[in-house]
Design a protein around this motif. Structure first.
Motif, mmCIF file in Angstrom:
data_model
loop_
_atom_site.group_PDB
_atom_site.id
_atom_site.type_symbol
_atom_site.label_atom_id
_atom_site.label_comp_id
_atom_site.label_asym_id
_atom_site.label_seq_id
_atom_site.Cartn_x
_atom_site.Cartn_y
_atom_site.Cartn_z
ATOM 1 N N GLU A 150 0.831 -1.199 0.000
ATOM 2 C CA GLU A 150 0.000 0.000 0.000
ATOM 3 C C GLU A 150 0.868 1.252 0.000
ATOM 4 O OE1 GLU A 150 -2.520 -0.359 3.349
ATOM 5 O OE2 GLU A 150 -3.856 -1.846 2.437
ATOM 6 N N CYS A 275 -14.142 3.947 -0.551
ATOM 7 C CA CYS A 275 -13.149 4.969 -0.208
ATOM 8 C C CYS A 275 -12.462 4.604 1.106
ATOM 9 C CB CYS A 275 -13.813 6.338 -0.089
ATOM 10 S SG CYS A 275 -14.382 7.011 -1.659
ATOM 11 N N THR A 276 -11.157 4.556 1.078
ATOM 12 C CA THR A 276 -10.368 4.263 2.270
ATOM 13 C C THR A 276 -9.709 5.541 2.775
ATOM 14 O OG1 THR A 276 -8.373 3.771 0.984
ATOM 15 C CG2 THR A 276 -9.926 1.956 1.367
ATOM 16 N N SER A 277 -9.019 5.407 3.902
ATOM 17 C CA SER A 277 -8.305 6.560 4.444
ATOM 18 C C SER A 277 -7.227 7.037 3.476
ATOM 19 C CB SER A 277 -7.678 6.196 5.792
ATOM 20 O OG SER A 277 -6.793 5.091 5.655
ATOM 21 N N GLN A 278 -6.658 6.085 2.690
ATOM 22 C CA GLN A 278 -5.653 6.476 1.698
ATOM 23 C C GLN A 278 -6.263 7.344 0.605
ATOM 24 O OE1 GLN A 278 -5.860 3.378 2.889
ATOM 25 N NE2 GLN A 278 -3.905 3.156 3.944
#
Length: 408
Positions: A150, A275-278
């Motif tokens: 990631e 949607c992720t924190s990234q």
């Protein structure tokens, strides 16, 4: 494997049952078969002692001794002579030896079995602990591997974003922003709103879907709640929550130019569950970097292109104006954003008068270029539907006529 029977009654029943079976056979067959008594009782003692231990082996042992004495007395023999007879004592001693040997052997084998079983269980427990430790280590390794991948992906995305927006041309920055954001989020509608200098409205500089839910222009008191939160001073990207109204986009974030909130990016039709924190962090950094590059690009363009406007005005010279027209044409081809371009007759107005008039009539994101020789003013309106061109052109032409009439 050691035979396990925890029910004492069943153990006693089996011991006495075998003894009674021996007595039955001896009653009918002892006279015809020599040594039958010794064989049957020896077998019974060995079997029960090996099966249940020395204590339960006493049952067939005592049965053998007492039955022999009973048979002797029943046949008219003398008990004293029977007990002092060497052959009888040897038989009883044999029975006792078998009881003692097999019983103790059974106990030793049982202890050995329990030791092996306990050792095996300890090995299984240690194996289980090792497996759990190994699984935990593998999970930790997989977690770090995913984080590493990631991180690599995030660094690659960041590098692509920084490279794409690293330009001294503001139009290139806008176009690249649309490309990389849509590539990252696959939104149905992307709008980049310019906050008016009066602070009373926002107008779309870029709108990738004119048929989308988001309108091209809003008065400040009618903006969707999420955009309103951003305008009120939010410095980071925000995503729609249950508290926001239905007109709100899925996500919105500010773009600061020269330290002031100048634009608002709104995305609609994206999958919030994916949607992720990234993703959030990437979009936040993208808008911050975009604002930084726009600040530099505007300064660079102002210094480099100062000669491209008529001195003291916001009116572009013809070559510079058509350069901006080409940028809008490229944006229309890439993202389908409409624009309007038309020409107006200036009726011998001075350039300074035209400049004042256009500042009153045009938006901040609109552009005007003047052909001094032909006396024609070209107007470029980004994000305006071509169907509205006649009305806008007529309004501006009437404004010019009124200005000319007021002068004459």
């Amino acid at each position: 494997m050691i035979y396990k029977q925890s029910n004492i009654i069943l153990k006693l029943a089996e011991s006495f049952g075998l003894s009674f079976a021996n007595l039955f056979f001896l009653h009918f067959f002892s006279e015809n078969i020599p040594m039958l008594s010794e064989v049957l009782w020896s077998a019974a003692i060995v079997l029960i002692s090996l099966r249940y231990g020395i204590y339960f082996g006493i049952v067939p042992f005592c049965s053998a001794v007492f039955s022999s004495i009973a048979f002797e007395i029943g046949n008219g023999g003398d008990l004293y002579l029977y007990l002092t007879d060497l052959s009888n004592m040897l038989v009883i001693s044999l029975f006792f030896f078998l009881l003692l040997f097999t019983g103790l052997s059974r106990n030793s084998q049982q202890e050995r079995y329990f030791d092996i079983t306990n050792g095996y269980e300890e090995i299984l427990e240690e194996k289980k602990i090792l497996e759990e430790t190994l699984d935990e280590a593998l999970n930790i390794n997989e977690t770090y591997r995913k984080r590493f991948l990631e991180s690599e992906d995030q660094y690659a995305d960041m590098y692509e974003m920084i490279t794409a927006l690293n330009s001294t041309d503001s139009d290139t920055i806008f176009n690249e922003m649309v490309r990389i954001v849509n590539q990252r989020f696959t939104s149905r509608q992307l709008c980049l709103y310019l906050i008016s200098s009066q602070g009373d409205s926002i107008r779309s500089k870029i709108n990738t879907n004119q048929e989308g839910r988001l309108k091209s222009d809003y008065w400040l008191d009618e903006v969707p709640s999420l955009i309103g939160k951003v305008i009120k001073g939010q410095e980071h990207v925000m995503f729609r929550s249950r508290e926001d109204d239905e007109a709100s986009p899925a996500a919105a974030g500010p773009v600061f130019v020269y330290g002031e909130m100048r634009y608002i990016l709104a995305l609609d039709g994206i999958d919030l569950n994916a949607c992720t924190s990234q993703h959030i962090q990437w979009l936040d950094w993208c808008l911050k970097w975009m604002g930084s590059r726009l600040s530099f690009a505007y300064t660079y363009e102002r210094e480099k292109n100062e000669h491209q406007r008529y001195p003291g005005t916001g009116i572009y010279q013809l070559a510079s104006f058509f350069k901006r027209f080409n940028a809008e044409l490229e944006r229309a081809e890439k993202i389908g954003q409409p624009f309007v371009i038309f020409e107006l007759k200036t009726d011998r107005l001075m350039i300074s008068e035209i400049d004042l008039l256009m500042k009153k009539q045009l938006r901040e994101l609109d552009s005007a270029g003047w052909d001094e020789e032909a006396g024609i003013l070209y107007v470029l309106l980004p994000g305006v539907d071509p169907a509205n061109e006649p009305a806008v052109r007529e309004r501006l032409q009437n404004a010019i006529r009124k200005e000319v009439a007021s002068i004459t």
